[in-house]
Design a protein around this motif. Structure first.
Motif, PDB file in Angstrom:
ATOM      1  N   GLY A 205       8.612  -3.379  -3.608  1.00  0.00           N
ATOM      2  CA  GLY A 205       7.823  -4.403  -4.285  1.00  0.00           C
ATOM      3  C   GLY A 205       6.388  -3.990  -4.539  1.00  0.00           C
ATOM      4  N   ALA A 206       5.516  -4.970  -4.606  1.00  0.00           N
ATOM      5  CA  ALA A 206       4.096  -4.733  -4.879  1.00  0.00           C
ATOM      6  C   ALA A 206       3.397  -4.205  -3.637  1.00  0.00           C
ATOM      7  CB  ALA A 206       3.452  -6.046  -5.331  1.00  0.00           C
ATOM      8  N   PRO A 207       2.243  -3.545  -3.820  1.00  0.00           N
ATOM      9  CA  PRO A 207       1.487  -3.082  -2.657  1.00  0.00           C
ATOM     10  C   PRO A 207       1.080  -4.248  -1.760  1.00  0.00           C
ATOM     11  CG  PRO A 207       0.690  -2.016  -4.652  1.00  0.00           C
ATOM     12  CD  PRO A 207       1.628  -3.112  -5.087  1.00  0.00           C
ATOM     13  N   ILE A 208       1.347  -4.105  -0.459  1.00  0.00           N
ATOM     14  CA  ILE A 208       0.939  -5.128   0.494  1.00  0.00           C
ATOM     15  C   ILE A 208      -0.258  -4.653   1.312  1.00  0.00           C
ATOM     16  CG2 ILE A 208       2.556  -4.344   2.284  1.00  0.00           C
ATOM     17  CD1 ILE A 208       2.873  -7.306   3.084  1.00  0.00           C
ATOM     18  N   MET A 209      -0.383  -3.324   1.460  1.00  0.00           N
ATOM     19  CA  MET A 209      -1.529  -2.738   2.156  1.00  0.00           C
ATOM     20  C   MET A 209      -2.080  -1.587   1.318  1.00  0.00           C
ATOM     21  SD  MET A 209      -1.758  -0.723   5.833  1.00  0.00           S
ATOM     22  CE  MET A 209      -1.953  -2.139   6.905  1.00  0.00           C
ATOM     23  N   GLU A 210      -3.404  -1.593   1.145  1.00  0.00           N
ATOM     24  CA  GLU A 210      -4.078  -0.487   0.460  1.00  0.00           C
ATOM     25  C   GLU A 210      -5.175   0.040   1.378  1.00  0.00           C
ATOM     26  OE1 GLU A 210      -4.744  -1.104  -3.917  1.00  0.00           O
ATOM     27  OE2 GLU A 210      -4.223  -3.167  -3.374  1.00  0.00           O
TER      28      GLU A 210
ATOM     29  N   LYS B   2     -10.335  11.666   8.875  1.00  0.00           N
ATOM     30  CA  LYS B   2     -11.285  11.440   7.798  1.00  0.00           C
ATOM     31  C   LYS B   2     -10.581  11.200   6.471  1.00  0.00           C
ATOM     32  CE  LYS B   2     -15.346  13.581   5.605  1.00  0.00           C
ATOM     33  NZ  LYS B   2     -16.224  14.776   5.582  1.00  0.00           N
ATOM     34  N   ASP B   3     -11.085  10.217   5.736  1.00  0.00           N
ATOM     35  CA  ASP B   3     -10.732   9.979   4.336  1.00  0.00           C
ATOM     36  C   ASP B   3      -9.223   9.827   4.115  1.00  0.00           C
ATOM     37  OD1 ASP B   3     -11.420   9.525   1.719  1.00  0.00           O
ATOM     38  OD2 ASP B   3     -11.291  11.643   1.152  1.00  0.00           O
ATOM     39  N   ILE B   4      -8.622   8.887   4.838  1.00  0.00           N
ATOM     40  CA  ILE B   4      -7.196   8.607   4.676  1.00  0.00           C
ATOM     41  C   ILE B   4      -7.029   7.505   3.635  1.00  0.00           C
ATOM     42  CG2 ILE B   4      -5.073   7.882   5.830  1.00  0.00           C
ATOM     43  CD1 ILE B   4      -6.200  10.548   6.835  1.00  0.00           C
ATOM     44  N   SER B   5      -6.256   7.794   2.584  1.00  0.00           N
ATOM     45  CA  SER B   5      -6.037   6.822   1.506  1.00  0.00           C
ATOM     46  C   SER B   5      -4.560   6.791   1.121  1.00  0.00           C
ATOM     47  CB  SER B   5      -6.875   7.180   0.268  1.00  0.00           C
ATOM     48  OG  SER B   5      -8.260   7.207   0.573  1.00  0.00           O
ATOM     49  N   PHE B   6      -3.991   5.585   1.055  1.00  0.00           N
ATOM     50  CA  PHE B   6      -2.604   5.436   0.604  1.00  0.00           C
ATOM     51  C   PHE B   6      -2.310   3.962   0.348  1.00  0.00           C
ATOM     52  CE2 PHE B   6      -2.475   4.820   5.168  1.00  0.00           C
ATOM     53  CZ  PHE B   6      -1.554   3.801   5.366  1.00  0.00           C
TER      54      PHE B   6
ATOM     55  N   ILE C   5      -5.222  -6.156   2.484  1.00  0.00           N
ATOM     56  CA  ILE C   5      -3.921  -6.755   2.714  1.00  0.00           C
ATOM     57  C   ILE C   5      -3.700  -7.798   1.614  1.00  0.00           C
ATOM     58  CG2 ILE C   5      -2.422  -7.998   4.318  1.00  0.00           C
ATOM     59  CD1 ILE C   5      -3.258  -5.348   5.452  1.00  0.00           C
ATOM     60  N   SER C   6      -2.644  -7.588   0.825  1.00  0.00           N
ATOM     61  CA  SER C   6      -2.349  -8.494  -0.298  1.00  0.00           C
ATOM     62  C   SER C   6      -3.580  -8.689  -1.176  1.00  0.00           C
ATOM     63  CB  SER C   6      -1.845  -9.842   0.217  1.00  0.00           C
ATOM     64  OG  SER C   6      -0.651  -9.678   0.957  1.00  0.00           O
TER      65      SER C   6
ATOM     66  N   GLY D  38      12.146  -6.840   2.765  1.00  0.00           N
ATOM     67  CA  GLY D  38      10.781  -6.876   2.257  1.00  0.00           C
ATOM     68  C   GLY D  38       9.697  -6.483   3.229  1.00  0.00           C
ATOM     69  N   VAL D  39      10.051  -6.177   4.497  1.00  0.00           N
ATOM     70  CA  VAL D  39       9.041  -5.740   5.464  1.00  0.00           C
ATOM     71  C   VAL D  39       8.557  -4.339   5.084  1.00  0.00           C
ATOM     72  CG1 VAL D  39       8.568  -5.231   7.885  1.00  0.00           C
ATOM     73  CG2 VAL D  39      10.086  -7.133   7.290  1.00  0.00           C
ATOM     74  N   ALA D  40       7.258  -4.143   5.079  1.00  0.00           N
ATOM     75  CA  ALA D  40       6.674  -2.828   4.804  1.00  0.00           C
ATOM     76  C   ALA D  40       6.516  -2.091   6.132  1.00  0.00           C
ATOM     77  CB  ALA D  40       5.328  -2.981   4.118  1.00  0.00           C
TER      78      ALA D  40
END
Length: 511
Positions: free
Chosen positions: A271-276, A287-291, A329-330, A463-465
């Motif tokens: 589904g859609a991103p739930i955590m960015e 350092k600098d973790i992005s996902f 989050i959301s 649907g659990v991430a």
């Protein structure tokens, strides 16, 4: 029916087994409400590695604790070097040449490595005062022999889990015992560290030491063990040379049934991103973790021990708040500086170390399972609906096949694998939207692993991430939609499931 793989090597192996150092016959051990061992037998030959296999709760650790003098058997005979003996304490067993490395490490964190290794055996000067210089030198000599690169004067609290495991191994070796029991010794080690351990084991074998090796890892069995014995539900199933059987033979003996699919992944609708996560940093650690993490997605986190995987998980859950970076989050930016704030956002976190940061050891299984869910989910006007939560705990006990006399049993009396399953149940009771699992199947038997994998896959399909950290690459590859790889605190890449393999992961993990 066992596979027929008898060879000249196997025959030669059998012919050379001429000296029994340890023999167990007719052992029975009962605890309140459960028979842990019933008419069990076991035999260890000098200069061999004998693997002990079985599901969690099969009785492996109980038998080893009897051999190590921790428990006293209700019935049966123990013979050491041909003489019948009954140990009165662990110290008694040590003095008779039996040392044990426990699955749950028991070092004293505020003492040095050297002090931990030589406790109660410290060298003294002429005045009867501990000679710390000599003790450090003895430790360094032991480490040089075992090729362990740890400063003897370092306090244990500053060591990684893997380093503590190597200290435990060195401590056991320092007793120069005839019998060495290793209970899941590689659970926190990298592949390189495992091979180092195997080199130590081969050297010990060459000096005539008999080694009892408890593991759930099949690849280790075939690489290091000369023979194996299987236990199931506290009873003895059989003993065979490891060269005579296949992996499927052993699994069938352990669980009493076929386990055909270790990674039963359900193809979930992502589904859609739930955590960015953007630029997440913890000074001096990563350092600098992005996902992005999407609904119904399983992101596997891979990397060598010390890569920072667990540290990232702890920061996401607010255990160690980030120095900088953003977490959404959301689509809403959230400052997560405590586990309470993370839980308020629907997050749950299964920690890597169940003993130190997971279980409340003096409490019951029921209390450990329900403790995270009481406040938010099952309280009304400050009163706990105990009947409802008890029902859910029983359902979790059945679903996860937690082996316990009853839910009121103290969790410290359960096997390590069953403690792990109780902790998984704890977080499932919170009905999380985001579930972080750090080594969820460490110390879990092969049958239970498949069950946990199936449960994780089912949660994702609902649907659990999920973020799943694992040191076992087949697990990461088998369960993940995407795999994030880390090296020394940096994210070195993210691989899609269809593009990932062990070679690509290791290339990114060892940059």
């Amino acid at each position: 029916m066992l596979s027929s793989k008898t060879s000249k090597a196997v025959k030669a192996y059998k012919e050379n087994l001429t000296e029994t150092v340890l023999e167990i016959t007719g052992i029975r051990k009962e605890f309140p409400g459960v028979v842990a061992l019933d008419d069990v037998q076991f035999r260890l030959q000098k200069g061999t590695v004998h693997a002990l296999m079985g599901e969690n709760g099969a009785g492996k650790s109980t038998l080893m604790k009897i051999i190590a003098g921790i428990y006293t058997p209700d019935k049966g005979t123990i013979r050491l070097r041909g003489d019948e003996i009954r140990f009165l304490s662990p110290l008694d067993a040590l003095e008779h040449g039996i040392a044990m490395i426990h699955q749950e490490l028991a070092l004293m964190p505020f003492m040095t490595v050297a002090e931990n290794i030589w406790i109660r055996r410290e060298p003294q000067n002429a005045l009867g005062i501990i000679d710390h210089k000599k003790m450090a030198a003895q430790t360094q000599e032991l480490f040089d022999r075992l090729r362990i690169l740890i400063d003897p004067l370092t306090e244990v609290r500053f060591l990684t889990v893997a380093q503590r495991q190597m200290v435990e191994i060195a401590k056991a070796v320092s007793y120069e015992s005839d019998v060495l029991i290793m209970d899941e010794p590689t659970s926190a080690l990298t592949e390189t560290e495992v091979e180092h351990l195997f080199e130590i084991i081969r050297e010990l074998k060459a000096h005539g030491i008999g080694i009892v090796y408890i593991t759930h890892k099949m690849n280790e069995l075939f690489e290091i063990a000369d023979e194996f014995s299987v236990f199931r539900d506290g009873t003895y199933v059989g003993t065979h040379a490891s060269s005579e059987v296949s992996r499927d033979d052993i699994i069938r003996m352990m669980v009493g049934r076929e386990v055909t699919d270790m990674f039963p992944k359900i193809e979930a609708n992502i589904g859609a991103p739930i955590m960015e996560v953007e630029g997440l940093t913890l000074d001096g650690v990563f350092k600098d973790i992005s996902f992005q993490l999407r609904e119904g997605e399983i992101i596997g986190m891979a990397g060598l021990v010390g890569s920072g995987r667990s540290n990232v998980a702890e920061t996401l859950f607010g255990v160690t708040p980030a120095t900088s970076g953003k977490i959404k989050i959301s689509d809403q930016e959230i400052v997560i500086d405590s586990p309470g704030k993370a839980m308020a956002q629907g997050m749950a976190f299964l920690t890597e170390d169940r003993k130190e940061t997971g279980c409340f050891l003096p409490l019951s299984v029921r209390e450990n399972m329900q403790i995270a869910a009481l406040k938010e989910s099952y309280s009304r006007y400050g009163i706990v609906d105990q009947q409802s939560i008890n029902k859910l705990c029983v359902e979790m006990e059945t679903a996860l096949r937690i082996k316990t006399p009853d839910l009121d049993e103290r969790i410290e009396n359960l096997s390590g694998g069953n403690q792990q399953k109780a902790l998984i149940a704890r977080w499932l009771l919170t009905k999380p939207r985001i579930l972080i699992l750090d080594e969820p199947t460490r110390g879990i038997d092969v049958g239970a692993k498949a069950e946990i994998h199936r449960l994780v896959s089912q949660l994702a399909s609902e649907g659990v991430a999920i973020i799943m950290i694992s040191s076992e690459l087949p697990e990461v590859l088998g369960m993940s939609d995407r795999i994030m790889v880390m090296h020394e605190g940096h994210m070195t890449g993210i691989l899609d499931r269809k593009d990932a393999n062990q070679v690509k992961i290791m290339e990114l993990a060892a940059r």
